[in-house]
Enzyme design. Sequence first.
Site, PDB file in Angstrom:
ATOM      1  N   ASP A 186       5.475  42.417  85.514  1.00  0.00           N
ATOM      2  CA  ASP A 186       6.556  41.515  85.115  1.00  0.00           C
ATOM      3  C   ASP A 186       6.067  40.694  83.942  1.00  0.00           C
ATOM      4  O   ASP A 186       4.892  40.323  83.877  1.00  0.00           O
ATOM      5  CB  ASP A 186       7.034  40.643  86.273  1.00  0.00           C
ATOM      6  CG  ASP A 186       5.958  39.739  86.837  1.00  0.00           C
ATOM      7  OD1 ASP A 186       5.865  38.570  86.430  1.00  0.00           O
ATOM      8  OD2 ASP A 186       5.216  40.219  87.720  1.00  0.00           O
TER       9      ASP A 186
ATOM     10  N   GLU B  49      10.628  29.521  93.351  1.00  0.00           N
ATOM     11  CA  GLU B  49       9.244  29.428  93.811  1.00  0.00           C
ATOM     12  C   GLU B  49       8.679  28.022  93.855  1.00  0.00           C
ATOM     13  O   GLU B  49       7.507  27.847  94.204  1.00  0.00           O
ATOM     14  CB  GLU B  49       8.347  30.298  92.912  1.00  0.00           C
ATOM     15  CG  GLU B  49       8.429  29.939  91.432  1.00  0.00           C
ATOM     16  CD  GLU B  49       7.557  30.848  90.571  1.00  0.00           C
ATOM     17  OE1 GLU B  49       6.335  30.590  90.530  1.00  0.00           O
ATOM     18  OE2 GLU B  49       8.088  31.793  89.959  1.00  0.00           O
TER      19      GLU B  49
END
Length: 321
Positions: A13, A106
């Site tokens: 990513d 997150e």
Amino acid sequence: MQPKTPDGAQGIDVSHWQGSIDWNKVKVDGKHYAFIKATEGTRNKDAKFIFNIKGAKAAGLLVGAYHFLNATSTAVARQEANHFVQRLQEIGGANVLDFPPVLDYENNPGRLDKSTISAIARAFLEEVERLTEIKPMIYTGNAFAANFDTSLSSYSLWIARYSTTRIPDDCTAWKLWDFWQYSDSGYVRGIGGNVDLNIYKGTLAQLISTYGKKPEEKPTDKGDEPMTAEEKKAFQALEATVKAQAERIAALTDSRDLLKTSINKVDTRIQRIEQTQKMDIPTWAKEAVSSALATGVIQDPEGGSYDFYRLLTVLHRKGLI
């Protein structure tokens, strides 16, 4: 949760932090997919998003896009979802991606409780699904995953835990992961500096079977690109308009045929009346006779009967001649 499998499909990513990427080298280095940052918050757009999407797809990698969430309320979460989907429109919409749109949730800067965190996640995910008609997936960290409740269990999980020995922990919402980000310090050819490394729960063949586009689904030019949710709605509205117009035309056609039949009947009646007693045109019928001549209903107005002139007058008053 489950451990990695030796033949799990490998990917990465990235965001603008990785700079300019040589995606062909990434592919040669055995990475088969990439999750690429698109947006953050309600305004931020990753500067390398479009470049990375195009480059990764051209090199033959499967691609996905993620949004980094900052929201501390459900209202702002929905705003962020709209911002994310608008950014996806710049590459042709969410259907251009191989993977579902990803919510990256997150951290908790607002120090929210667990129920609020889950509510914010649901608001974002449901809004994205409403706009794209694709069920998104969730990215989060191993510890942060404990904040989510079972209302999110149906969403696919991409979880981060950087370890070579410890697997992600079971939590209330999930007992299995779909993707595991197992390192934030990987080295991949074509990328300068460190990059996040990910593994899929199954083999490359299983990954392609689950997420890969079928050959007929891959866009070849702008005209073949799959429609976005907005385009589908516009197309459906256009179909409804065309259908309504077709029905109106059919109704007008029926009315025209009925009018022709009525006129034919009037012509027949006039012919019959003309055969009865004749008289000069009355003053009260002259306007009607003039209209009948102008429209071609009669050819010779002279010597008609009383009933003949009365009929012409009635037709004229009703606007039929």
